[in-house]
Design an enzyme around this catalytic site. Structure first.
Site, PDB file in Angstrom:
ATOM      1  CB  SER A  48      -0.945  -0.005   1.191  1.00 46.83           C
ATOM      2  OG  SER A  48      -0.224  -0.166   2.383  1.00 46.83           O
ATOM      3  CG  HIS A  79      -4.168  -1.269  -1.100  1.00 48.72           C
ATOM      4  ND1 HIS A  79      -4.708  -0.017  -1.264  1.00 48.72           N
ATOM      5  CD2 HIS A  79      -3.874  -1.377   0.219  1.00 48.72           C
ATOM      6  CE1 HIS A  79      -4.729   0.614  -0.106  1.00 48.72           C
ATOM      7  NE2 HIS A  79      -4.225  -0.187   0.821  1.00 48.72           N
ATOM      8  CE  LYS A 133      -7.556  -0.356   2.542  1.00 51.06           C
ATOM      9  NZ  LYS A 133      -6.661  -1.282   3.212  1.00 51.06           N
TER      10      LYS A 133
HETATM   11  C1  LIG Z   1      -6.654  -1.709   4.609  1.00 56.50           C
HETATM   12  C2  LIG Z   1      -6.002  -3.002   4.753  1.00 56.50           C
HETATM   13  C3  LIG Z   1      -6.516  -3.977   5.622  1.00 56.50           C
HETATM   14  C4  LIG Z   1      -7.674  -3.695   6.537  1.00 56.50           C
HETATM   15  O1  LIG Z   1      -8.865  -3.657   5.848  1.00 56.50           O
HETATM   16  P1  LIG Z   1     -10.170  -3.020   6.556  1.00 56.50           P
HETATM   17  O2  LIG Z   1     -11.290  -3.658   5.838  1.00 56.50           O
HETATM   18  O3  LIG Z   1     -10.088  -1.549   6.328  1.00 56.50           O
HETATM   19  O4  LIG Z   1     -10.125  -3.392   7.990  1.00 56.50           O
HETATM   20  C5  LIG Z   1      -5.905  -5.201   5.664  1.00 56.50           C
HETATM   21  N1  LIG Z   1      -4.826  -5.464   4.898  1.00 56.50           N
HETATM   22  C6  LIG Z   1      -4.290  -4.568   4.069  1.00 56.50           C
HETATM   23  C7  LIG Z   1      -3.115  -4.913   3.232  1.00 56.50           C
HETATM   24  C8  LIG Z   1      -4.856  -3.297   3.964  1.00 56.50           C
HETATM   25  O5  LIG Z   1      -4.329  -2.390   3.146  1.00 56.50           O
END
Ligand SMILES: *Cc1c(COP(=O)(O)O)cnc(C)c1O
Length: 398
Positions: free
Chosen positions: A188, A216, A246
């Site tokens: 990310s 992502h 996301k």
């Molecule tokens: C954002 C993210 C999460 C967490 O996801 P949420 O649904 O926002 O709790 C887990 N792993 C990665 C790699 C992320 O970027």
């Protein structure tokens, strides 16, 4: 005044003071309305390049409609944890949809991606096992691994030689019953993609369990189906974990995999057993999001068009945008204080991007991170580029 025990007050005073002195205490901006391509903060409109709302689904009218209709039908809350009587037909529909979308036998939905990593890793790995973990993995993976009490072996970021050596050592030591490799699909902070082909070769050679967190990558790579699909490996990876928050624009997390794995997680993953299910509205909105992605490729296409355009323009005016292979667009500045000042000036000038500094990224690689989305217009991006040019010149960065 709220009551505080003296020991708590001392701890908090010292802790907050320490964070502030190190520049690690950040204030939180509040949005006056929705988190779309334009946002309003303190009554001022900004071009929003900080969200994870890749496809613009967080504010999509069809998702809102689906959420409203499901809320009317099922209520605002699921009423119980999944294993008591909080499994509604909308949850089953969501899980079937996710499995089909991911190209797996089955899927399990959680209340968040973070929750999912906490629950799924520790449901399968335990103190007799080892987990090889990429050094840039997300905090929720790190915490999920810790919770499992397996031996955690850090692997240098995307370093396949290091992975192979450590996999060999772990397997040949005979100390562990199972060995897992766990990695983000898309990282990310830099936007680089896990080397899935090489990872699977090593995994097959050493009989590793493979867990890909595609938070992502879903909605972005593989026509929306994610990193694993992009590499044609849907039938080989044990865990395709992802988030519904996301690109999918809502909230929640999931694992897609074999029926046996999902059966096991449904009886062992603690956030599934002991925390109330996803809301019906969120479940319905995610189903609609997947429908839209499956029937209309223009969302993903537009995301990539916008991202490619934005990256090219930033490079043209002289910025270092790193080596991203995805829409994640860092502008690398180096010095932490410069990154913070740069972000402050961009925001002042109407472009909302956040600084990302140590310890989230290595010392001396401070940056701001841009997330262009399918919902941005070319005019918004052009306006943002103009601001980048102005602020960059003012600060002698370009
Ligand atoms: C954002 C993210 C999460 C967490 O996801 P949420 O649904 O926002 O709790 C887990 N792993 C990665 C790699 C992320 O970027």
């Amino acid at each position: 005044m709220s009551y505080m025990s003296p020991s708590l007050e001392k701890f908090l005073d010292e802790g907050l003071e320490d964070l502030k002195s190190k520049g690690l205490y950040s204030t939180i901006d509040v949005l006056d309305g929705a988190n779309g391509p334009l946002i309003e903060i303190n009554g001022e409109e900004k071009i929003n390049l900080a969200s994870n709302n890749y496809l613009g689904f967080a504010t999509h009218p069809e998702l809102i409609k689906a959420a409203n209709e499901a809320t009317e039908k099922y209520g605002v809350g699921a009423g119980a944890v999944r294993t008591i009587n909080g499994t509604l037909s909308i949850h089953r529909e969501l899980e079937e949809k996710l499995a089909k979308f991911k190209g797996t036998e089955a899927a399990i939905a959680f209340q968040s991606g973070f929750n999912c990593n906490m629950g799924a890793i520790s449901a399968v790995m335990n103190k007799d096992d080892a987990i090889l973990s990429d050094s840039l993995n997300h905090a929720s993976i790190i915490d999920g691994c810790r919770l499992s009490r397996a031996k955690i072996i850090r692997v240098n970021h995307s370093d396949m030689k290091d992975l192979e050596e450590k996999a060999k050592e772990a397997v040949e030591s005979g100390l562990y019953k199972k060995v897992m490799y766990i990695t983000d699909g898309v990282f990310s902070m830099d936007g680089d993609v896990a080397k899935m082909t090489e990872i699977m070769e090593i995994a097959e050679k050493y009989n590793l369990i493979v867990y890909v967190d595609d938070a992502h990558g879903s909605g972005v790579l593989g026509g929306g189906a994610g990193t694993v699909k992009e590499f044609g490996l849907s039938h080989k990876v044990d865990f395709q974990m992802g988030t519904l928050s996301k690109a999918l624009g809502v909230v929640g997390g999931y694992v897609a995999g074999s029926q046996k794995l999902i059966d096991w997680l449904k009886s062992q993953a603690r956030p599934f057993l002991f925390s109330t299910s996803l809301t019906p509205g969120a479940s319905a909105a995610v189903i609609k999001a997947i429908d839209l992605m499956e029937t209309d490729s223009s969302y993903v296409d537009r995301l990539w068009e916008n991202a490619n355009y934005f990256k090219e323009e930033l490079q043209k005016i002289g910025y270092d945008i790193g080596h991203s292979e995805t829409p994640i667009t860092p502008v690398i500045l180096g010095d932490e204080k410069v990154a913070q000042e740069f972000s402050r000036k961009l925001i002042e000038n109407g472009v909302y991007v956040k600084p990302i500094v140590f310890p989230t990224v290595p010392l001396g690689t401070g940056r701001v991170r841009n997330m262009p989305t399918a919902a941005h217009t070319k005019e918004m991006l052009d306006k943002a580029i103009k601001v980048y040019e102005k602020v960059g010149k003012e600060m002698n960065i370009i």
